[in-house]
Structure formats: structure tokens, C-alpha cells
Design a protein around this motif. Structure first.
Motif, short mmCIF file in Angstrom:
data_model
loop_
_atom_site.label_atom_id
_atom_site.label_comp_id
_atom_site.label_asym_id
_atom_site.label_seq_id
_atom_site.Cartn_x
_atom_site.Cartn_y
_atom_site.Cartn_z
N PRO A 187 0.84 -1.20 0.00
CA PRO A 187 0.00 0.00 0.00
C PRO A 187 0.87 1.25 0.00
O PRO A 187 1.84 1.33 0.77
N ALA A 188 0.54 2.21 -0.85
CA ALA A 188 1.41 3.38 -1.00
C ALA A 188 0.58 4.63 -1.25
O ALA A 188 -0.28 4.65 -2.15
N HIS A 189 0.84 5.65 -0.46
CA HIS A 189 0.24 6.97 -0.69
C HIS A 189 1.37 7.99 -0.79
O HIS A 189 2.02 8.30 0.21
N ASN A 190 1.63 8.45 -2.01
CA ASN A 190 2.69 9.45 -2.25
C ASN A 190 4.03 9.00 -1.64
O ASN A 190 4.60 9.68 -0.79
N GLU A 191 4.51 7.87 -2.12
CA GLU A 191 5.74 7.28 -1.59
C GLU A 191 6.87 7.29 -2.62
O GLU A 191 7.68 6.37 -2.68
N GLU A 192 6.95 8.36 -3.42
CA GLU A 192 7.93 8.38 -4.49
C GLU A 192 9.38 8.33 -3.99
O GLU A 192 10.27 7.87 -4.71
N LEU A 193 9.64 8.77 -2.77
CA LEU A 193 11.01 8.77 -2.26
C LEU A 193 11.54 7.37 -1.98
O LEU A 193 12.73 7.11 -2.13
N MET A 194 10.67 6.48 -1.57
CA MET A 194 11.12 5.18 -1.06
C MET A 194 10.67 3.98 -1.87
O MET A 194 11.29 2.92 -1.79
N ILE A 195 9.62 4.12 -2.65
CA ILE A 195 8.99 2.93 -3.21
C ILE A 195 9.87 2.20 -4.21
O ILE A 195 9.80 0.98 -4.36
N LEU A 228 -12.87 8.05 1.34
CA LEU A 228 -12.43 6.98 2.24
C LEU A 228 -10.97 6.63 1.95
O LEU A 228 -10.67 5.56 1.43
N PRO A 229 -10.07 7.54 2.28
CA PRO A 229 -8.65 7.25 2.04
C PRO A 229 -8.08 6.37 3.15
O PRO A 229 -8.75 6.07 4.14
N GLY A 230 -6.83 5.98 3.00
CA GLY A 230 -6.15 5.28 4.08
C GLY A 230 -5.75 3.86 3.74
O GLY A 230 -6.39 3.18 2.93
N LYS A 231 -4.70 3.43 4.37
CA LYS A 231 -4.11 2.11 4.12
C LYS A 231 -5.08 0.94 4.33
O LYS A 231 -5.18 0.07 3.45
N PRO A 232 -5.81 0.87 5.46
CA PRO A 232 -6.69 -0.29 5.65
C PRO A 232 -7.76 -0.42 4.57
O PRO A 232 -8.03 -1.53 4.07
N ARG A 233 -8.37 0.70 4.19
CA ARG A 233 -9.41 0.63 3.16
C ARG A 233 -8.82 0.30 1.80
O ARG A 233 -9.45 -0.37 0.98
N ALA A 234 -7.60 0.77 1.55
CA ALA A 234 -6.94 0.44 0.28
C ALA A 234 -6.66 -1.06 0.21
O ALA A 234 -6.84 -1.68 -0.86
N ILE A 235 -6.22 -1.65 1.31
CA ILE A 235 -5.95 -3.09 1.32
C ILE A 235 -7.24 -3.88 1.11
O ILE A 235 -7.28 -4.83 0.32
N ALA A 236 -8.30 -3.49 1.81
CA ALA A 236 -9.58 -4.18 1.66
C ALA A 236 -10.08 -4.09 0.22
O ALA A 236 -10.59 -5.07 -0.35
N TRP A 237 -9.93 -2.91 -0.39
CA TRP A 237 -10.35 -2.69 -1.78
C TRP A 237 -9.59 -3.61 -2.73
O TRP A 237 -10.17 -4.22 -3.63
#
Length: 408
Positions: free
Chosen positions: A53-61, A110-119
């Protein structure tokens, strides 16, 4: 008169401080001998689904995906998917440049890591896989990560937690302290829990068997989803095992300013989970009293630095304001409550690649302790804030080859 007023609450708090020590002593005394390699046939490597899961992680991904792609694990037995959640930077383009499958999610409501994973899980046929592993985008897996996870097979009906080591451990005194805490947990505490048949808390790198996921689905949507899942699965009687041969390296905040956001989120989320799941854990017929005690220690009690502060405060108040034999006994018992922390620290330092420089970081403990108290009060004042606040990232990362994983 004052000593009569102070003594009872001091005794109660001291008794609570003894619970971590009591839990570890019981784990040590009741721990089973190490089981060693699984005796059942291992004719097939497990099929591993990696979600990033990634939200604006261009530095590390980029570093994260390159490490996953370079794992010593058959390509046909793994699938790596980036879940780009409401990204507005170059995260998606970097993931595609790395040749990694990418699922883009746009849902500002509905942003956020948990909802992104469920989706994402709703769109994946979990029957094709044995376990789903969640890797934060600011992390790097060790080259043998997949093989280390496979050592636990079969994976379908368990949850597991690999070693979660600080990626930038040697950057500053703050990251050194965080790194030492991680080594205490994964080199000493988690193996102890494993030997006693207790569940290990989960964090970055956690894996969930697809049988568990298909039975109950993705079950956490709080701001600290890993801690909530620990409570949910423990209450349900699902086994959470330690994967000592698998290591993921996570970036730690290298300044107090960065760390404050992260720790406020963790503390606020934990308070919510204690309120929601504490009574259910105590009532659960699926786990014994030893697991209930250990879960209470993991979820309900403070970290080692706050424990140290409280114990020292009790010692001072007992000796100066209660006095007499009673005050002395309270002070002694409060001091002994720190023994488990002391033993695990000594063991971790004995195995540490840079023990002396790490010990020198202890000089900053007064500053760190004062900061933790400020974070605690700041969290209490902002408990109604349920939003997820992202921790700032640092682009530079050390090579995995230069890091020392915990000893199994």
C-alpha cells in the motif's frame, strides 16, 4: 496522613508495572523447547501474495520494489502488487518503471491504508495464494525474506510476523534507541512468546494466511490496523507466529519532530483498541488466561521508556514521601519491575554490531523521556482526531547488505 493516602495508589501502580515481568517469567518457565524444523513434508513452496500500500511514496517505493523483485524466491510462486491509494506524486510511474503490477485507487472520501488493502483484496482470487504479506512502501525486505517465510509453512491458517528491523538504525541517537528496542523484541521477547505458545504482535511485514482472510475478510479499518488485527485474531483464537528467518527493514523517524506524528497516531489508535477489544479479550472463551494476560500487557501498558519513568517516580515518592519500611518495599518492588527490560536490553546489546555507540545514546534518554511525556499529553488533547497523518520520509536509505538482522 499523607503516607496513608499515597501508599495504596503506589502499590496498585507498582502491581501493574509487575505485569510485563510476570508475563515474561511465565513465558520463560512454561516455554516449550524449540520445535526446530517442521517435520511434515515440505514438497511445495507456498504461493506468496505481496501487497504494497502506497500513498505518495515516491522517495522510497523504488527501493522497496527492487528489493521485493530481487528476492531469492521463485517468480512463479509470488505476486507483487502496489496499491497506489490517492497518489498525486510519481508513485505510480515509479512502480510501473520497476515492472511491478499496480492497482490505482482514487477515493477521496475513504482514504487510508486499511481501506486500500480491503479494496485490493476484493479484486484478487485468494484461492490462488497461501498467504498475503503487507509490506510498507518505505521498507526493504532481506534477499531471503520469502524463503524465511516459507519455513513456517503451511501458512493458510495462521498469521505471522517476520523480524521488523530499523532500516536507518545507525543514523542518529534516536534511530539507535529505536533499533535497540526492535532488537530486544525480535531477538528476545518474540522467541520467548513463540516458545510459550503465545501470539506475537504484528506490524510491518505481517502475513495473513489466505484461509484466515477468506474466512473473515479484511477486518481492521482503524489508524493502527496492525495492532487492531493482533487484538482481533488473538480474541478469535487464531495463531500469530514469529518468522525468525524472515526480515523486513523499516525506516524510523530520525528526528523528534518526525517521530511525534507517528507516535501520536500509534498511541491514539492503541487507546481506541483497548477500549473496543479489551473487554472482548478478557471474555473470550477461545484463549486461556496466559494469553489474556500477555495481550493485556501488549495492548494496555506503556512502552519501556514510560515504564522506566513511572518506576523511577514511584521509587522517589515512596522513599521521600511515604518513607519507613513500607516506602522502602514499594521502592524495591518498583525497581524490580524493570528487571525484564534490563535483561532483554543486555541480551540484545551482547549481540549488537555496535554496542558501545548504542549505549552512548542512552545519554539522550532524559530528553527522549521528556519528549515521550509531551507526546502522551499531546495525544490526550487530540483524541477526537481520527485522521491518519503521514510520517515524513527521508530519501536516503542504507544498503540491506550493510545491515545486521536479528539472530534467530
Amino acid at each position: 496522613m499523607l503516607r496513608l493516602i499515597l501508599a495504596p495508589p503506589l502499590i496498585v501502580v507498582t502491581a501493574v508495572l509487575w505485569l510485563p515481568l510476570l508475563s515474561e517469567l511465565l513465558s520463560f518457565l512454561t516455554g516449550r523447547a524449540a520445535a526446530g524444523p517442521v517435520t511434515q513434508p515440505k514438497c511445495r513452496l507456498p504461493r506468496l501474495l505481496f501487497l504494497v500500500p502506497a500513498h505518495n511514496e515516491e522517495l522510497m517505493i523504488g527501493s522497496c520494489l527492487n528489493a521485493l523483485s530481487a528476492m531469492q524466491y521463485p517468480v512463479e510462486h509470488r505476486r507483487i502488487i502496489v496499491i497506489a491509494d490517492n497518489c498525486s506524486d510519481a508513485t505510480v510511474s515509479i512502480a510501473k518503471e520497476c515492472g511491478v503490477e499496480t492497482m490505482e485507487r482514487i477515493d477521496a472520501r475513504l482514504p487510508g491504508k486499511p481501506r486500500a488493502i480491503a479494496w485490493a483484496l476484493d479484486q484478487i482470487d485468494l484461492r490462488q495464494w497461501d498467504a498475503c504479506i503487507i509490506i510498507d512502501a518505505d521498507s526493504i525486505v532481506a534477499p531471503d525474506f520469502g524463503l524465511g517465510v516459507a519455513d513456517l509453512r503451511p501458512l493458510n491458517d495462521i498469521v505471522f510476523q517476520p523480524n521488523n528491523v530499523v532500516l536507518n538504525e545507525f543514523d542518529s541517537w534516536l534511530t539507535r534507541l529505536a533499533g535497540l528496542l526492535g532488537r530486544c523484541r525480535f531477538e528476545v521477547t518474540y522467541p520467548l512468546k513463540q516458545s510459550a505458545g503465545l501470539n506475537c504482535p504484528i506490524s510491518n511485514g505481517m502475513g495473513i494466511g489466505t484461509g484466515v482472510l477468506m474466512d473473515g475478510g479484511w477486518r481492521s479499518f482503524s489508524i493502527t490496523e496492525d495492532t487492531e488485527l493482533y487484538a482481533i485474531y488473538t480474541e478469535s483464537g487464531v495463531k500469530i507466529r514469529h518468522a525468525p528467518l524472515a526480515t523486513v527493514y523499516s525506516q524510523e523517524a530520525d528526528s523528534l519532530r518526525q517521530g511525534a506524528t507517528q507516535r501520536r497516531r500509534w498511541l491514539a489508535g492503541r487507546l481506541y483498541i483497548i477500549r473496543e477489544w479489551g473487554p472482548r479479550l478478557l471474555r473470550s472463551p477461545r484463549i486461556g488466561w496466559r494469553q489474556k494476560l500477555d495481550a493485556f500487557v501488549e495492548l494496555g501498558l506503556s512502552g519501556p521508556v514510560l515504564h522506566l519513568l513511572v518506576a523511577l517516580a514511584i521509587v522517589a515518592i515512596s522513599l521521600l514521601m511515604v518513607g519507613g519500611p513500607l516506602g522502602q518495599w514499594i521502592a524495591i518492588l518498583a525497581s524490580i519491575s524493570l528487571s525484564a527490560l534490563g535483561v532483554t536490553t543486555i541480551v540484545a546489546l551482547a549481540r549488537h554490531p555496535e554496542p558501545y555507540r548504542t549505549v552512548s545514546s542512552f545519554m539522550m534518554l532524559p530528553l527522549y523521556a521528556a519528549w515521550r511525556v509531551l507526546v502522551l499529553f499531546g495525544t490526550m488533547l487530540t483524541l477526537r482526531d481520527k485522521g491518519w497523518h503521514r510520517t515524513a520520509r527521508t530519501a536516503a536509505t542504507p544498503s540491506v547488505a550493510s545491515l545486521t538482522p536479528p539472530r534467530a
